[in-house]
Design a protein around this motif. Structure first.
Motif, short mmCIF file in Angstrom:
data_model
loop_
_atom_site.label_atom_id
_atom_site.label_comp_id
_atom_site.label_asym_id
_atom_site.label_seq_id
_atom_site.Cartn_x
_atom_site.Cartn_y
_atom_site.Cartn_z
N SER A 270 -39.67 12.83 -49.56
CA SER A 270 -40.18 12.98 -50.91
C SER A 270 -39.32 12.15 -51.85
O SER A 270 -38.09 12.24 -51.83
N ASN B 29 -38.58 10.63 -55.85
CA ASN B 29 -38.78 10.89 -57.28
C ASN B 29 -39.23 9.63 -58.01
O ASN B 29 -38.68 8.54 -57.80
N GLU C 174 -42.86 12.49 -56.15
CA GLU C 174 -42.63 13.59 -57.10
C GLU C 174 -42.67 13.04 -58.51
O GLU C 174 -42.01 12.05 -58.83
N ASP D 52 -42.86 17.98 -60.03
CA ASP D 52 -41.45 18.36 -60.04
C ASP D 52 -41.10 19.15 -61.30
O ASP D 52 -41.76 19.02 -62.33
#
Ligand code: C2E
Ligand code: MG
Ligand code: MG
Ligand code: MG
Length: 287
Positions: free
Chosen positions: A115, A117, A149, A179
């Motif tokens: 995952s 960001n 995210e 998030d």
């Protein structure tokens, strides 16, 4: 806008004085050098299925190993990277690394997703979709191996546009997570339409969940809402066994936090993943 000019490759001027800002210039040089010298690293933190303790994936968290200042967390450089336009090359470097790491885990028999960001400017970049598609192809991985995210706040800034970008990413087959959920102001009407799989409950609600009845009720409400919307929930910042068990019993699907592991460098994560059986503390109770 400084950020816009930065992306176009033009010099950075202090918006107040109209002068080239020294701090920005030296930051630029430092980032340029750091990219050349591979000083940016992705640390990985386990994402755990709370029901059975299995490892399902990892969140990649950026670190800058600066030879003079030591290991720097994202809070020390991401905000400046955003306003100087350096977030674009940095984000590309992060995405490429995540793709190649997940590929090598797959080759080692580890079936996990990574995952990654995205900051608001990356998410809103017109190049995002093409870049993502190219990197996935170059790495030879399937889109399901990567999750993106995006914070609730960034999504809700322009929810119509966000929904459209997420729909396109989702059509490509990527996983999507919201998030820091609970810190922004979600429009429930739009939340229903967001093509995300997971909402990550912000750690501020988890921190005192075993002593603060309000936090407990908020998390319960988020879990109920997620069920209705068909979304998975993930609790961020699980630090104790008590929090872990409470969240599992509330029906939260996934978890991350120091209780399972701090974010660690890739070789350490890989070793951890290879030996993963159950989270700490559970080994004893399960015998
Ligand atoms: P985030 O995505 O919400 O990441 C979770 C943060 O909580 C991470 O901080 C992680 O190290 C920390 N954390 C994890 N477990 C625990 C715990 O049990 N207790 C506590 N107190 N903290 C925990 P970190 O690594 O400093 O990252 C901070 C933020 O920087 C991230 O928040 C994310 O928004 C941003 N960030 C990190 N990597 C990247 C990146 O590659 N690109 C972009 N654009 N942003 C990034
Ligand atoms: Mg995150
Ligand atoms: Mg978060
Ligand atoms: Mg955060």
């Amino acid at each position: 806008h400084a950020a816009k000019r930065g992306q176009a490759g033009i010099s950075f001027y202090d918006p107040d004085t109209g002068q080239l800002s020294d701090a920005r210039v030296s930051f630029q040089h430092a980032v340029e050098r750091a990219l050349e010298h591979n000083e940016f690293m992705l640390y990985y933190q386990p994402i755990v299925n709370l029901e059975n303790g299995r490892l399902v994936g990892a969140e990649g968290l950026l670190r800058w190993q600066d030879p003079e200042r030591g290991l720097l967390p994202p809070s020390e450089f991401i905000p400046l990277a955003e306003t100087t336009g350096w977030i674009a090359p940095l984000g590309e470097c992060v995405f490429r690394r995540a793709c190649s790491d997940v590929k090598s885990w797959q080759q080692a028999g580890l079936d996990l997703y990574i995952s990654v960001n995205l900051s608001a400017s990356q998410f809103n970049s017109s190049e995002l979709i093409d870049q993502v598609q190219n990197e996935l192809k170059n790495a030879g991985i399937t889109p399901r191996q990567i999750e993106l995210e995006i914070t609730e706040t960034a999504v809700m800034e322009d929810v119509v546009r966000s929904t459209e970008i997420m729909r396109r990413l989702s059509t490509l087959g990527l996983r999507l997570a919201i998030d820091d959920f609970g810190t922004g102001y979600s429009s429930l009407a739009y939340l229903r339409k967001l093509p995300a799989q997971t909402i990550k409950i912000d750690q501020s609600f988890i921190r005192d969940i075993d002593s603060d009845p309000e936090d407990l009720e908020i998390v319960k409400a988020i879990v109920a809402l997620a069920r209705v919307l068909g979304l998975l929930t993930l609790a961020e910042g699980i630090e104790t066994e008590a929090q872990y068990h409470l969240l599992r019993d509330l029906g939260v699907d996934l978890g991350q936090g120091y209780w399972f592991s701090r974010p660690v460098p890739e070789p350490d994560f890989r070793q951890q993943a290879t030996r993963w059986e159950s989270p700490p503390g559970d080994a004893v109770s399960r015998g």
